[in-house]
Design an enzyme around this catalytic site. Structure first.
Site, PDB file in Angstrom:
ATOM      1  CE  LYS A 260       4.898  -6.372   6.513  1.00  0.00           C
ATOM      2  NZ  LYS A 260       5.130  -5.349   5.523  1.00  0.00           N
TER       3      LYS A 260
ATOM      4  CD  GLU B 116      14.498  -7.719   7.181  1.00  0.00           C
ATOM      5  OE1 GLU B 116      13.906  -6.624   7.156  1.00  0.00           O
ATOM      6  OE2 GLU B 116      14.968  -8.275   6.192  1.00  0.00           O
TER       7      GLU B 116
HETATM    8  N1  LIG Z   1       7.063  -0.461   3.703  1.00  0.00           N
HETATM    9  C1  LIG Z   1       6.906  -1.712   3.366  1.00  0.00           C
HETATM   10  O1  LIG Z   1       6.961  -2.623   4.197  1.00  0.00           O
HETATM   11  C2  LIG Z   1       6.637  -2.055   1.931  1.00  0.00           C
HETATM   12  C3  LIG Z   1       6.247  -3.353   1.572  1.00  0.00           C
HETATM   13  C4  LIG Z   1       5.947  -3.617   0.234  1.00  0.00           C
HETATM   14  C5  LIG Z   1       6.029  -2.608  -0.716  1.00  0.00           C
HETATM   15  N2  LIG Z   1       6.427  -1.352  -0.330  1.00  0.00           N
HETATM   16  C6  LIG Z   1       6.511  -0.269  -1.304  1.00  0.00           C
HETATM   17  O2  LIG Z   1       5.211  -0.027  -1.830  1.00  0.00           O
HETATM   18  C7  LIG Z   1       5.346   0.594  -3.102  1.00  0.00           C
HETATM   19  C8  LIG Z   1       4.356  -0.026  -4.053  1.00  0.00           C
HETATM   20  O3  LIG Z   1       3.050   0.186  -3.557  1.00  0.00           O
HETATM   21  P1  LIG Z   1       1.789   0.254  -4.549  1.00  0.00           P
HETATM   22  O4  LIG Z   1       1.802  -0.914  -5.437  1.00  0.00           O
HETATM   23  O5  LIG Z   1       0.614   0.542  -3.728  1.00  0.00           O
HETATM   24  O6  LIG Z   1       2.190   1.489  -5.494  1.00  0.00           O
HETATM   25  P2  LIG Z   1       1.570   2.951  -5.662  1.00  0.00           P
HETATM   26  O7  LIG Z   1       1.488   3.659  -4.380  1.00  0.00           O
HETATM   27  O8  LIG Z   1       2.337   3.573  -6.763  1.00  0.00           O
HETATM   28  O9  LIG Z   1       0.077   2.646  -6.136  1.00  0.00           O
HETATM   29  C9  LIG Z   1      -0.137   1.966  -7.347  1.00  0.00           C
HETATM   30  C10 LIG Z   1      -0.978   2.797  -8.324  1.00  0.00           C
HETATM   31  O10 LIG Z   1      -2.318   2.751  -7.903  1.00  0.00           O
HETATM   32  C11 LIG Z   1      -2.848   4.073  -7.763  1.00  0.00           C
HETATM   33  N3  LIG Z   1      -3.826   3.989  -6.699  1.00  0.00           N
HETATM   34  C12 LIG Z   1      -3.617   3.682  -5.397  1.00  0.00           C
HETATM   35  N4  LIG Z   1      -4.784   3.569  -4.759  1.00  0.00           N
HETATM   36  C13 LIG Z   1      -5.752   3.804  -5.668  1.00  0.00           C
HETATM   37  C14 LIG Z   1      -7.161   3.799  -5.623  1.00  0.00           C
HETATM   38  N5  LIG Z   1      -7.847   3.468  -4.517  1.00  0.00           N
HETATM   39  N6  LIG Z   1      -7.849   4.099  -6.743  1.00  0.00           N
HETATM   40  C15 LIG Z   1      -7.181   4.379  -7.908  1.00  0.00           C
HETATM   41  N7  LIG Z   1      -5.851   4.378  -8.021  1.00  0.00           N
HETATM   42  C16 LIG Z   1      -5.146   4.095  -6.903  1.00  0.00           C
HETATM   43  C17 LIG Z   1      -1.649   4.932  -7.495  1.00  0.00           C
HETATM   44  O11 LIG Z   1      -1.878   6.270  -7.848  1.00  0.00           O
HETATM   45  C18 LIG Z   1      -0.602   4.272  -8.379  1.00  0.00           C
HETATM   46  O12 LIG Z   1      -0.757   4.723  -9.698  1.00  0.00           O
HETATM   47  C19 LIG Z   1       6.786   0.399  -3.531  1.00  0.00           C
HETATM   48  O13 LIG Z   1       7.466   1.627  -3.447  1.00  0.00           O
HETATM   49  C20 LIG Z   1       7.337  -0.585  -2.514  1.00  0.00           C
HETATM   50  O14 LIG Z   1       8.716  -0.400  -2.273  1.00  0.00           O
HETATM   51  C21 LIG Z   1       6.717  -1.071   0.966  1.00  0.00           C
END
Ligand SMILES: NC(=O)c1ccc[n+]([C@@H]2O[C@H](COP(=O)([O-])OP(=O)(O)OC[C@H]3O[C@@H](n4cnc5c(N)ncnc54)[C@H](O)[C@@H]3O)[C@@H](O)[C@H]2O)c1
Length: 341
Positions: free
Chosen positions: A207, A217
């Site tokens: 990345k 982009e």
């Molecule tokens: N900015 C970017 O370049 C980019 C790229 C890809 C995705 N995203 C965004 O990321 C988001 C998805 O991220 P995600 O999948 O991390 O979702 P999230 O932040 O909702 O985390 C997923 C789940 O895991 C839990 N969690 C996180 N860390 C934990 C830990 N260490 N222990 C226990 N539980 C934990 C959270 O509470 C949540 O329930 C989306 O909103 C997406 O649009 C952004």
């Protein structure tokens, strides 16, 4: 590891969770979510200014954005105050956007705690929130001042979210990092994987190279990160962001975009079958949910940011580890491919 961007650079440090807690300034305002706060209550208890938000995608909204800004003002954050985002991609995106907006921009430290946030969302400077009209519709480019990654946090991550992040690791392999594929096919991503550190570092390095070469982009390279995402996002939209997690929808999207690539003569024949086998081995879905109308999916793909009046744009594999943005794809052709199975 250093990520260079138009306004400077930021380091990505790989360290233990213990070292992270020890390095945090107890005065820095830190925002996290309820799940992370529950698992790390002891460590957070020693910090002075902690805001705990509800967990999940629905937190990435205008109300919580306003709440973070109001809280920063309330705790007396200044221009030089470093805001800490401790959590998954939701917290990173939301807090990063608040940091981009508060006093027209304050520094922020990303401490990703989900696999997806470690390998993807914490690097690259894209921050933002969802609007009722759609996902990630308000946002900014605001690079973190530092990213601290510790795989120790993954010990408490639920396994479904672990697999969710794994989809982005496989994607990194498919588009630019074939060495990852060789390793993952022998031993898919799992919490106690002996090479987890290397897997995370390889994904982050992929990345880093892409975002450095195409920060805003503009030259098509960053768009290659969207392999699997045009179909995947359309599935997520059609499901109203319920049932499938992002990585699960992307897993299905990668299989189908490989099929589309094969039919268009861009992707070597056999790629889709291999990706489907990889995803199944990783415990990720490969089929478009049967209740979704595939014509509606293609219509939804037309709403993708990369689509133009001349057709759909898809990031398609040209081999293992190579990928290219193809524009002007006829939606009718994609529809016939989706309807063919
Ligand atoms: N900015 C970017 O370049 C980019 C790229 C890809 C995705 N995203 C965004 O990321 C988001 C998805 O991220 P995600 O999948 O991390 O979702 P999230 O932040 O909702 O985390 C997923 C789940 O895991 C839990 N969690 C996180 N860390 C934990 C830990 N260490 N222990 C226990 N539980 C934990 C959270 O509470 C949540 O329930 C989306 O909103 C997406 O649009 C952004």
């Amino acid at each position: 590891m250093i990520v260079r961007h138009s306004r400077g650079e930021y380091p990505i440090h790989f360290r233990s969770a213990e070292a992270i807690w020890a390095s945090l300034n107890p005065h820095d305002p830190i925002v996290t979510d309820q799940n992370v706060a529950r698992h790390y209550a002891d460590a957070l208890g020693s910090l002075e200014r902690v805001l705990v938000l509800p967990a999940g995608e629905r937190t990435k909204n205008l109300t919580q954005f306003g709440r973070v800004l109001g809280w920063l003002a309330g705790v007396g954050a200044k221009r030089s105050t470093r805001v800490v985002a401790l959590g998954g991609g939701v917290i990173g995106d939301l807090v990063g956007f608040a940091a981009a907006s508060y006093m027209r921009g304050v520094p922020f430290l990303q401490i990703p705690t989900s696999l997806l946030a470690m390998v993807d969302s914490s690097v690259g400077g894209k921050v933002g929130i969802d609007l009722p009209a759609g996902k990630n519709l308000a946002g900014a480019f605001h690079a973190p001042s530092e990213v601290w990654i510790s795989q120790d946090f993954l010990k408490t991550l639920p396994s479904r979210h672990h697999r969710n992040g794994a989809a982005e690791v496989w994607k990194a392999g498919y588009i630019h990092r074939p060495a990852l594929l060789d390793a993952l096919r022998k031993n898919p991503v799992r919490p106690m994987h002996p090479d987890l550190q290397w897997i995370i570092e390889e994904s982050v390095e992929m990345k880093r190279q892409v975002v450095e070469a195409d920060e805003f982009e503009t030259n098509g390279l960053r768009a290659t990160l969207n392999f699997g995402h045009t179909v995947g996002h359309a599935i997520e939209r059609q499901l109203s962001y319920r049932r499938l997690l992002h990585g699960e929808a992307i897993a299905v999207g990668m299989v189908w975009e490989a099929k589309i690539g094969e039919r268009l003569g861009v992707t070597p024949v056999g790629t889709a079958g291999q990706i489907a086998a990889d995803m199944a081995q990783q415990g990720l879905p490969t089929a478009i949910p049967s209740d979704l109308d595939r014509r509606d999916l293609v219509l939804s793909m037309g709403g993708d940011k990369k689509a133009t009046h001349s057709g759909l744009a898809l990031s398609l594999l040209t081999g293992w580890g190579t990928c290219k943005l193809i524009t002007g794809i006829d939606p009718a052709e994609v529809e016939s491919i989706l309807l063919s199975e």
